[in-house]
Design an enzyme around this catalytic site. Sequence first.
Site, short mmCIF file in Angstrom:
data_model
loop_
_atom_site.label_atom_id
_atom_site.label_comp_id
_atom_site.label_asym_id
_atom_site.label_seq_id
_atom_site.Cartn_x
_atom_site.Cartn_y
_atom_site.Cartn_z
N HIS A 397 0.82 -1.23 0.00
CA HIS A 397 0.00 0.00 0.00
C HIS A 397 0.85 1.27 0.00
O HIS A 397 0.32 2.37 -0.14
CB HIS A 397 -0.94 0.03 1.21
CG HIS A 397 -2.00 -1.02 1.17
ND1 HIS A 397 -2.81 -1.21 0.08
CD2 HIS A 397 -2.39 -1.96 2.09
CE1 HIS A 397 -3.65 -2.20 0.31
NE2 HIS A 397 -3.41 -2.68 1.53
N ASP A 431 -3.05 -10.22 -2.76
CA ASP A 431 -3.59 -9.82 -1.47
C ASP A 431 -5.07 -9.49 -1.63
O ASP A 431 -5.53 -9.16 -2.73
CB ASP A 431 -2.82 -8.58 -0.98
CG ASP A 431 -3.12 -8.22 0.46
OD1 ASP A 431 -2.32 -8.60 1.33
OD2 ASP A 431 -4.14 -7.54 0.70
#
Length: 595
Positions: A397, A431
């Site tokens: 992220h 993910d």
Amino acid sequence: MFRIRRVFDDISPVNQLILTQAQDLLRELFAGLEHKKIDRIPEVLRHPLKYGFRTILYVAEDQRQQLLGLALLDHDAGLSFAYLDYLASASRLAGRGVGGALYDRVRSEALSLGVKGLFYECLPDDPALCRDPAILKQNRARLRFYERYGARPIAGTAYETPVKVGGDNPPYLVFDDLGQSTTLRPDYVRDVVKAILQRKYPELCGPEYIRMVLASIKDDPVRLRGPRYNGARDNAEKSAAPSPSTLRRIAVVVSDQHEIHHVHERGYVESPARVKTIRQALASSDAFTELPPAHFPDEAIIAVHDPGYVQYFKRVSAQIDDRTPLYPYVFPLRNRSRPPQDLPIRAGYYCLDTFTPISRHAYIAARRAVDCALTAAQEVLAGRKIAYALVRPPGHHAERGVFGGFCYFNNAAIAAQYLSPFGRIAMLDIDYHHGNGQQDIFFKRADVFTQSIHGHPRFAYPYFTGFADETGEDAGRGFNHNYPLPEKISPELYLQTLGKALRRVREFKPAYLLVCLGLDTAGGDPTGTWDLKAADFSAVGKAIGQLGLPTLVVQEGGYRRGALGSCAKAFLLGLRDGQGPQTAQNPPPTKNARE
């Protein structure tokens, strides 16, 4: 210091440079070698089956990417043998161990391919076959070197018969069983010899000569010449039995600094137990080998992240009280010319959310996670089939100048950037949450192909990226693909979606694959809504492994402790199964010896 790496093609400028140096070295060492065979090396790497063998090139190079030596290996999967075409190091490096290190790597590569052994030609150490005393001395040194590994010429055949009557210096055929105690049967050796003579010497060895050599292979089992050199005889038993193929085993690089980043607050799921649980599960299998992380310079990080952000993160971590992590709470408009002066307030200037704290040791832990990812990348660069960076904090992220989602440095993107000079990179994020970090970092680039399979941003973090219409910009248009999926899915739908992503990877034709492994797609994960089980992770790994690419896996999310170990292990073993079988002093250069 030098490193050994595998070269897959001549596409990147770095590979073009090293291949030019490799060709120059071969011309220097083997003046009689046909230039067309040297000139076509880049072609056989691009089209490895064109000449009947799959060709594999390893180079030894220094930190300035100057060539120190090379090894060119041919593989025949049908006959299950490998053939060492050339092993050479620069003459100025005598005694530096470059040739020995290359031969060790070739043996590991051959073992990883599942072959019965390694064949190659060596010029004779018999004065009756070599009339020049100087050349005879070199030949003896070469055979003495290989005998340390238990490799010796095949005996009792006519292989070393000169092609032309009265010819001098005909080669032996040498065999290294790689410590496997291989029994050579005459039918098998005849098939191997026929393949070598027909494919390597089509213009030199005519049908009659080949029939004569094949007819001479009669012993059952085929014998090797007895040990001849005392020093080699003393070391043969030890050297002839390498450990199980190092390139076939999965390298696991575990962060040794992750536990110091521990936020002791209720509901904070990114805990040190994640790494411990996975590590324990992998320890139960001999398919894995742990390696310590090496240290890499900051340049690797700022090649991906904004230097101002990196400097801020380091400074603010050092100032935070050990017991009170800093959570961003003010989010100014992103006017980079007027960031807040107070460091704690400035956190929101660099953060995506309100639940990713900066602890006193966050920078140290994140910095070490980068080292782990780069160490794993280095293993893949050196020829390892699979390397796994078991790290926390995660990274996918983290954008160029922003942290969030428990992520501070984008470990996978930094590793992709490190590998990118050596060939094209495909990144696949599996993910539960969108890999917004690498999308942001590589959105305008065509050499790094990014894809992400994740929960739809209408309900899943980070909410503002991960839509299907985000396909890249400028040069990167068409080189980013997102696959947002519903809140509830079946394993079949996931595998169908994965199949689409893998087809695009094949079309891209990368040199390396980088997988961002999230285990938060498992059933019961507190941050996800899907219900994948260990068997599904195995199927996912196997499908990815069938790409047959050198693969770097970087750990991302996954927070249900009871599922982490079994799912990580199932994925990695599935990845391995999908791929299928696949220091000494310098020796005098070895080549295709009939030239």
